[in-house]
Scaffold this active site. Structure first.
Site, PDB file in Angstrom:
ATOM      1  N   ILE A  14      -5.111   4.181  -5.262  1.00 47.97           N
ATOM      2  CA  ILE A  14      -4.940   3.181  -6.240  1.00 47.97           C
ATOM      3  C   ILE A  14      -3.439   3.171  -6.871  1.00 47.97           C
ATOM      4  CG2 ILE A  14      -5.941   2.520  -8.783  1.00 47.97           C
ATOM      5  CD1 ILE A  14      -8.544   3.762  -7.962  1.00 47.97           C
ATOM      6  N   HIS A  15      -2.811   2.182  -6.311  1.00 46.91           N
ATOM      7  CA  HIS A  15      -1.349   2.274  -6.787  1.00 46.91           C
ATOM      8  C   HIS A  15      -1.255   1.094  -7.896  1.00 46.91           C
ATOM      9  CE1 HIS A  15      -0.307  -1.049  -3.969  1.00 46.91           C
ATOM     10  NE2 HIS A  15      -1.173  -0.697  -3.220  1.00 46.91           N
ATOM     11  N   ALA A  16       0.169   0.538  -7.779  1.00 46.34           N
ATOM     12  CA  ALA A  16       0.186  -0.477  -9.082  1.00 46.34           C
ATOM     13  C   ALA A  16      -0.430  -1.723  -9.003  1.00 46.34           C
ATOM     14  CB  ALA A  16       1.742  -0.713  -8.906  1.00 46.34           C
TER      15      ALA A  16
END
Length: 88
Positions: A14-16
Site C-alpha cells: 500500500i504505497h502512495a
C-alpha cells in the site's frame, strides 16, 4: 461494527497511489474506518496515517468500520482493494 482481514498481494504494497484511493474511498463515509497493521491502528481517512504503517506485499491487515453507514463503507473499501488488485 464490521471487521475484516485482508492479505496484501500488490507487489508494491500500500504505497502512495493505492493509499490515496483508499483514503478517498473511506472519506466518503461518516463511519470511523481504521486500518490495523502489526498492532498499530490508524484512521483510514488519513493519508499520513496509512503511509506511516509501511504495509508491504505479503502483509496481513485488518480494517474496521464502525458507524451508521458501516456496511456501505466496508463494501466500498473491499471493492477498492479488489478492483485495484491490492488484497485478497
Amino acid at each position: 461494527m464490521e471487521k475484516k482481514e485482508f492479505h496484501i498481494v500488490a507487489e508494491t504494497g500500500i504505497h502512495a497511489r493505492p493509499a490515496t484511493l483508499l483514503v478517498q474511498t473511506a472519506s466518503k463515509f461518516n463511519s470511523d474506518i481504521n486500518l490495523e497493521y502489526k498492532g498499530k491502528s490508524v484512521n483510514l481517512k488519513s493519508i499520513m496515517g496509512v503511509m506511516s504503517l509501511g504495509v508491504g506485499q505479503g502483509s496481513d491487515v485488518t480494517i474496521t468500520v464502525d458507524g451508521a453507514d458501516e456496511a456501505e463503507g466496508m463494501a466500498a473499501i473491499v471493492e477498492t482493494l479488489q478492483k485495484e488488485g491490492l488484497a485478497e
